[in-house]
Design a protein around this motif. Structure first.
Motif, PDB file in Angstrom:
ATOM      1  N   GLN A  41       0.811  -1.210   0.000  1.00 57.04           N
ATOM      2  CA  GLN A  41       0.000   0.000   0.000  1.00 57.04           C
ATOM      3  C   GLN A  41       0.849   1.267   0.000  1.00 57.04           C
ATOM      4  N   GLY A  42       2.031   1.196   0.602  1.00 54.77           N
ATOM      5  CA  GLY A  42       2.909   2.359   0.550  1.00 54.77           C
ATOM      6  C   GLY A  42       3.317   2.688  -0.871  1.00 54.77           C
ATOM      7  N   THR A  68       0.350   4.091  -2.793  1.00 51.83           N
ATOM      8  CA  THR A  68       0.067   5.483  -2.434  1.00 51.83           C
ATOM      9  C   THR A  68       1.051   6.433  -3.104  1.00 51.83           C
ATOM     10  N   ALA A  84      -2.674  14.933  -0.576  1.00 53.23           N
ATOM     11  CA  ALA A  84      -2.934  14.134   0.624  1.00 53.23           C
ATOM     12  C   ALA A  84      -4.425  13.904   0.818  1.00 53.23           C
ATOM     13  N   VAL A  92      -4.635  10.470   3.227  1.00 49.85           N
ATOM     14  CA  VAL A  92      -3.514  10.301   4.147  1.00 49.85           C
ATOM     15  C   VAL A  92      -3.097  11.668   4.672  1.00 49.85           C
ATOM     16  N   SER A  93      -2.342  11.651   5.747  1.00 50.08           N
ATOM     17  CA  SER A  93      -1.842  12.905   6.306  1.00 50.08           C
ATOM     18  C   SER A  93      -0.592  13.355   5.559  1.00 50.08           C
ATOM     19  N   ARG A 104       2.140  14.118   6.976  1.00 49.69           N
ATOM     20  CA  ARG A 104       3.263  13.425   7.601  1.00 49.69           C
ATOM     21  C   ARG A 104       3.448  12.034   7.012  1.00 49.69           C
ATOM     22  N   THR A 105       2.348  11.341   6.762  1.00 50.33           N
ATOM     23  CA  THR A 105       2.441  10.010   6.140  1.00 50.33           C
ATOM     24  C   THR A 105       3.039  10.109   4.749  1.00 50.33           C
ATOM     25  N   LEU A 106       2.602  11.123   3.990  1.00 45.86           N
ATOM     26  CA  LEU A 106       3.141  11.315   2.644  1.00 45.86           C
ATOM     27  C   LEU A 106       4.649  11.572   2.708  1.00 45.86           C
ATOM     28  N   GLN A 107       5.076  12.366   3.662  1.00 39.85           N
ATOM     29  CA  GLN A 107       6.504  12.634   3.831  1.00 39.85           C
ATOM     30  C   GLN A 107       7.279  11.341   4.093  1.00 39.85           C
ATOM     31  N   ARG A 108       6.775  10.534   5.014  1.00 38.04           N
ATOM     32  CA  ARG A 108       7.467   9.294   5.384  1.00 38.04           C
ATOM     33  C   ARG A 108       7.532   8.335   4.205  1.00 38.04           C
ATOM     34  N   LEU A 109       6.439   8.189   3.462  1.00 39.60           N
ATOM     35  CA  LEU A 109       6.412   7.258   2.336  1.00 39.60           C
ATOM     36  C   LEU A 109       7.353   7.709   1.226  1.00 39.60           C
TER      37      LEU A 109
END
Length: 276
Positions: A167-168, A171, A191, A196-197, A199-204
């Protein structure tokens, strides 16, 4: 050495689609073949996409990218304009991954590859060298593609279910598609569309792409900007900046100059950085 005969001045480039399941992680196959008669330094510059590449390269030089030729390489994401001094003759065959494709295939963070060109066996293992030998021995582009794509397919087959369910990766691909198509000119709508948030987008994006989502978004917009100016549509730079989602022309000019090397007004007049 499978490049044009001596005496020919050639610069040939193109791409072919990727067939079969490997298209899950690969975008396309591409090649560049060149020979030039003049012994004058030639440094082409490319504003590349935010992806990794797997290449097989040979040239009438002892080294390419600081590694002995012929060579098989993994190119990480290039943050600035990609620039390399080409020898008199050579040939490069490569496959471009989708954003996040290499990270998902190998189930690893690719941030350590950003801005680097490394020997492919350091990333993929020694078996990649056998594939490189097959590519180097083949004069036909379609068969060279088949060898490269076949290798990736071989690596993908045992992990296909995992990659398909990643899923990452999914996305990141959807986010990059939204950015590239200009459906979303800022990160907030990206986002929101994906649920998604930020922050999640940044991490992915850090794990799968090796750069922030804002960097990727700006890279696509700068590609749009250079394409528009090259097509003669850059007479109104303020309007172009607004259309591409920049807050104002000054912000657009700073971003453009930082990456391209000259302001958009200078680029519009036909002036390019040395070697471009």
């Amino acid at each position: 050495m499978l490049w044009p005969d001596a005496g020919d001045d050639v610069f040939d480039t193109g791409h072919l689609p990727v067939p079969g399941p490997a298209s899950l992680v690969l975008s396309h196959y591409w090649w560049v073949t060149w020979r030039r008669s003049a012994a004058v330094p030639f440094r082409p510059q490319v504003l590349g996409h935010p992806v990794c590449h797997l290449t097989v390269e040979d040239a009438d030089a002892d080294e390419l990218h600081g590694l002995p030729t012929p060579t098989c390489l993994v190119h990480g994401l290039v943050r600035q304009v990609f620039e390399v001094e080409l020898p008199l003759a050579g040939r490069v065959s490569g496959v471009a991954f989708h954003p996040g494709g290499l990270a998902s295939l190998l189930d690893r963070d690719v941030a350590d590859l950003t801005g680097r060109v490394v020997a492919a066996d350091e990333v993929l293992g020694a078996d990649v060298l056998s594939m490189a030998g097959d590519v180097l021995a083949e004069p036909d582009e379609q068969l060279r593609r088949d060898a490269l794509v076949g290798y990736v397919q071989h690596r993908l087959a045992p992990v296909l279910d995992r990659v398909s369910a990643d899923q990452g990766f999914a996305t990141v691909r959807r986010a990059a598609d939204l950015m590239r198509s200009r459906e979303c000119l800022t990160l907030g709508p990206v986002a929101a569309r994906l649920g998604v948030s930020g922050r999640t987008l940044q991490r992915l994006f850090r794990r799968y792409v090796g750069a922030s989502p804002l960097w990727v978004l700006r890279r696509y917009r700068l590609q749009d900007a250079t394409a528009a100016i090259d097509a003669g549509d850059g007479s109104d730079l303020a309007g172009l900046a607004a259309a591409l989602g920049f807050s104002d022309q000054a912000h657009f000019t700073r971003s453009f100059t930082q990456v391209i090397g000259v302001p958009p007004s200078v680029y519009r007049r036909g002036s390019r950085p040395a070697g471009a």
